[in-house]
Design a protein around this motif. Structure first.
Motif, short mmCIF file in Angstrom:
data_model
loop_
_atom_site.label_atom_id
_atom_site.label_comp_id
_atom_site.label_asym_id
_atom_site.label_seq_id
_atom_site.Cartn_x
_atom_site.Cartn_y
_atom_site.Cartn_z
N ALA A 122 0.74 -1.02 0.05
CA ALA A 122 0.19 -0.15 -0.08
C ALA A 122 0.95 1.30 -0.05
CB ALA A 122 -0.96 -0.17 1.03
N ILE A 123 1.95 1.35 0.65
CA ILE A 123 2.88 2.55 0.84
C ILE A 123 3.51 2.66 -0.65
CG2 ILE A 123 5.04 3.28 1.56
CD1 ILE A 123 4.34 1.86 4.26
N TYR A 161 2.12 1.81 -3.45
CA TYR A 161 0.91 2.39 -4.35
C TYR A 161 0.91 3.92 -3.94
CZ TYR A 161 -1.03 -2.00 -6.17
OH TYR A 161 -1.09 -3.03 -6.80
N ALA A 162 0.94 4.11 -2.63
CA ALA A 162 0.79 5.64 -2.50
C ALA A 162 1.91 6.52 -2.91
CB ALA A 162 0.64 5.82 -1.08
N PHE A 164 -11.25 6.03 -4.13
CA PHE A 164 -9.55 5.44 -4.21
C PHE A 164 -9.30 4.72 -5.42
CE2 PHE A 164 -10.88 5.85 0.30
CZ PHE A 164 -9.86 6.83 0.88
N GLY A 198 -1.16 10.37 0.18
CA GLY A 198 -1.74 9.82 -0.46
C GLY A 198 -2.38 8.24 -0.07
N LEU A 199 -1.86 7.82 1.27
CA LEU A 199 -2.32 6.56 2.00
C LEU A 199 -3.07 6.96 2.98
CD1 LEU A 199 -1.89 3.66 2.37
CD2 LEU A 199 0.10 4.04 3.71
N TYR A 200 -4.29 6.18 3.18
CA TYR A 200 -5.25 6.31 4.16
C TYR A 200 -5.50 4.94 4.89
CZ TYR A 200 -6.17 11.06 1.95
OH TYR A 200 -6.08 12.07 1.48
N GLU A 211 -0.57 6.87 -6.34
CA GLU A 211 -1.86 6.32 -6.44
C GLU A 211 -2.70 6.74 -5.04
OE1 GLU A 211 -3.46 4.44 -8.35
OE2 GLU A 211 -1.93 4.09 -10.05
N ARG A 212 -4.04 7.06 -5.24
CA ARG A 212 -4.76 7.33 -3.89
C ARG A 212 -5.14 5.85 -3.17
NH1 ARG A 212 -7.40 11.97 -1.71
NH2 ARG A 212 -9.54 11.31 -0.69
N THR A 213 -4.61 5.44 -2.05
CA THR A 213 -4.52 4.31 -1.79
C THR A 213 -5.17 4.22 -0.17
OG1 THR A 213 -2.43 3.80 -2.96
CG2 THR A 213 -3.19 2.26 -0.99
N PRO A 262 -5.74 14.01 -6.41
CA PRO A 262 -4.70 13.27 -6.94
C PRO A 262 -5.15 13.26 -8.58
CG PRO A 262 -5.60 12.03 -5.11
CD PRO A 262 -6.48 13.34 -5.00
#
Length: 624
Positions: A347-348, A350-351, A441, A408-410, A355-357, A612
């Motif tokens: 996930a990190i 991707y962010a 996302f 970008g990481l939630y 990418e809005r992840t 994003p």
């Protein structure tokens, strides 16, 4: 077995190969050293054919026949009478010892037999060879002579029968002539004559065969060379030891391959395909931990394996050409510490790539995201409350989503848990929930629950676009991996492949972990340092490590300036006093930060305050 797998199996258990070579080589050496000194003596016996009618023209036939007879003799060289005769000549050796120490060999193509005696005493070895050759030659010569005498007697008897039958035939012929002169019946006499003539013909045939055998050359065995003083035979210690070492190497490799076939542990990328028909998309180094409990994420650890997770993300990106994998579940094959890091690091990655992840912690049995990201206990809800909001007030499904220090990481924590998760995870609300999330996302990573095969886990798995199975080299059992893959396929889940975690398999694709923490690079002006909380120093570590690693991977392009438009400036003066961290305010999913929230990571693909690139600025919906 494939060559690469066989080589890996031998290398993993190379100690067996070394131990086998040393053990069997040492045994061969000590066995050779303990062998007593032995002596050998050789004598030769020749087989000859006598009384041949034409020796000049039959020389080749005589040699061939004699060689054939010699081959017949050595098939049973030491009958009991020969052993007894040798024992009488050498009473110090029993018949059994004589049979073990005396051997007979035929010189190729020649009627020449070599008798070899091997004994601990030189004189005994010589005496054995001579006695054995004399007894052997005498025995078979006598056998041939007796056989010839029998044939000669048979010829004599047949000749007497022939003369007798000839006389009887002559008498019958005279009687028949007299009967005809008198006019009497001669039928009975003719019958007797015919029988006698047939009997005479049979005797003639037998006499011809017997006479041929009697006229054949008589085989005679005689001593061609007596044994000379015995020569000492020394044991070849280096040769025996070498053979022992070679045998040990082969035995060790065979044992290693056998253990590998019996071993059901996943060790290489080939094993994921062999056990569960899963393609290994990437291999990554394991992150060691002294504690079984989830620990706070360390930037240095992530950036030491960044290359592998970038490779994994790229492999998943290739799948989008045929099937969009927007919602991905990461399911470990076994329960080991840090098995959640694969999903978190993916996930990190991707962010950081723009990418809005959203990272969802669906492992309600062992939640880990709170400790991993240093977040306070969630009071606004979590996964279950967000799913329940779909049945009551859909406007509140985003309340429990929290931003992280990584742009970008939630994350969505587990939050409060119902007594029975199966009652909450129903098909309709789960499907609508993820449909709403997918509109906000571009990438969603879900950490699979430990009870993936429970009804609640099945609802999550069936709603995913794909599932990534995580195996640990050296600990994951092939049967467990195959069972998980089989269960997911029965649920019609799309298995994108496997990620293999292990130090050995990932050694070539990893960056070395930094020996020292990356230098802290402040990215905020000195004027606002007093407002930073205790997470400030951690963010500097992540930022410093990320900036240090960016040059190695051009695919992740950070802007030259920070997200807010200013260049990083060093903080002067004393370090600010730590401020207790407050629970972060909810962030609108359109991409706009809440007032007073300053992102501590530089945005990888967009500036502060802008949505994003994959989100529409007016509606916040995903662009087609």
């Amino acid at each position: 077995m494939e060559l690469t797998r066989a080589t890996g199996a031998v290398l993993r258990r190379v100690y067996l190969v070394i131990l086998g070579a040393l053990l069997i080589g040492a045994l061969a050496y000590f066995w050779s050293m303990r062998q007593p000194t032995r002596y050998t003596a050789n004598a030769q016996v020749v087989v000859a054919l006598t009384n041949l009618a034409s020796p000049e023209t039959a020389s080749a036939a005589r040699v061939a026949n004699a060689a054939s007879l010699a081959q017949q003799y050595i098939a049973n060289p030491l009958p009991s009478s020969v052993l007894d005769q040798i024992h009488e000549a050498i009473p110090g050796r029993t018949p059994a010892q004589i049979k073990a120490e005396v051997s007979f060999t035929l010189v190729a193509g020649q009627p020449l037999i070599t008798i070899t005696a091997l004994d601990r005493d030189s004189a005994t070895a010589q005496a054995l060879a001579n006695s054995a050759s004399i007894a052997f030659a005498g025995y078979y010569s006598q056998q041939e002579f007796n056989a010839r005498a029998t044939i000669t007697q048979q010829v004599s008897d047949l000749q007497a029968q022939f003369k007798q039958s000839a006389a009887q035939i002559k008498d019958l012929q005279q009687a028949i002539a007299a009967a005809k002169a008198q006019g009497a019946d001669t039928t009975a006499l003719q019958t007797q004559l015919t029988a006698l003539q047939n009997q005479q013909a049979s005797v003639t045939s037998q006499l011809t065969a017997a006479q041929a055998q009697a006229d054949a050359p008589l085989p005679v065995l005689w001593l061609a060379q007596s044994a000379r003083p015995a020569a000492q035979v020394s044991v070849n210690i280096p040769l025996n030891t070498g053979f022992g070492v070679a045998a040990g190497l082969l035995a060790g490799m065979g044992l290693a391959l056998l253990l590998d076939l019996m071993d059901g542990i996943v060790r290489t990328p080939i094993d994921t395909s062999r056990f569960a028909a899963l393609t290994t998309l990437a291999t990554m180094r394991d992150i060691p931990s002294d504690d079984d409990e989830p620990a706070l994420l360390a930037p240095q650890q992530y950036f030491s394996v960044f290359n592998s997770y970038q490779e994994l993300a790229q492999s998943l990106l290739f799948l989008n050409a045929t099937r969009r994998v927007e919602t991905l579940m990461v399911a470990p094959a076994d329960n080991v510490p840090n098995d959640d890091l694969v999903g978190i690091y993916l996930a990190i990655t991707y962010a950081l790539s723009g990418e809005r992840t959203l990272l969802i912690d669906a492992n309600w049995d062992s939640p880990s995201l709170e400790k991993r990201f240093g977040l306070p206990p969630e009071t606004r809800g979590g996964l279950f409350t967000s799913v329940l909001a779909m049945t009551r007030d859909a406007a509140h499904i985003y309340d429990a989503i929290q931003p992280t220090e990584i742009p970008g990481l939630y994350v969505l924590l587990v939050g409060p848990q119902p007594p029975n998760p199966d009652d909450v995870m129903q098909p309709a609300p789960v499907d609508h929930f993820f449909t709403r999330l997918e509109s906000q996302f571009s990438q969603i990573v879900v950490l699979a629950p430990a009870g993936l095969l429970s009804p609640a886990g099945r609802q999550l798995a069936e709603r995913m676009d794909g599932t990534l199975v995580v195996a640990h080299a050296g600990s994951t059992v092939g049967g467990e991996l195959a069972g998980l893959a089989r269960s997911l396929r029965r649920m019609n889940c799309y298995l994108v492949g496997a990620a293999l975690v292990g130090d050995e398999v990932a050694a070539k694709s990893m960056l070395p972990a930094p020996s020292q923490p990356a230098p802290a690079v402040p990215i905020v002006p000195a004027a606002v340092t007093g407002a930073l909380n205790s997470a400030h120093s951690r963010t500097e570590q992540w930022t410093g490590s990320f900036e240090a690693i960016t040059g190695m991977f051009p695919a992740v392009n950070l802007p030259a300036q920070s997200a807010s438009g200013y260049s990083p400036q060093p903080i002067s003066g004393p370090a600010p006093a730590p401020v207790p961290r407050q629970a972060p305010a909810p962030v609108p999913l359109s991409g706009q930060p809440m007032p007073g929230h300053t992102p501590l990571w530089p945005g990888p693909a967009h500036s502060e305050g802008s949505p994003p690139s994959t989100m529409d600025q007016q509606t916040g919906q995903s662009r087609p």
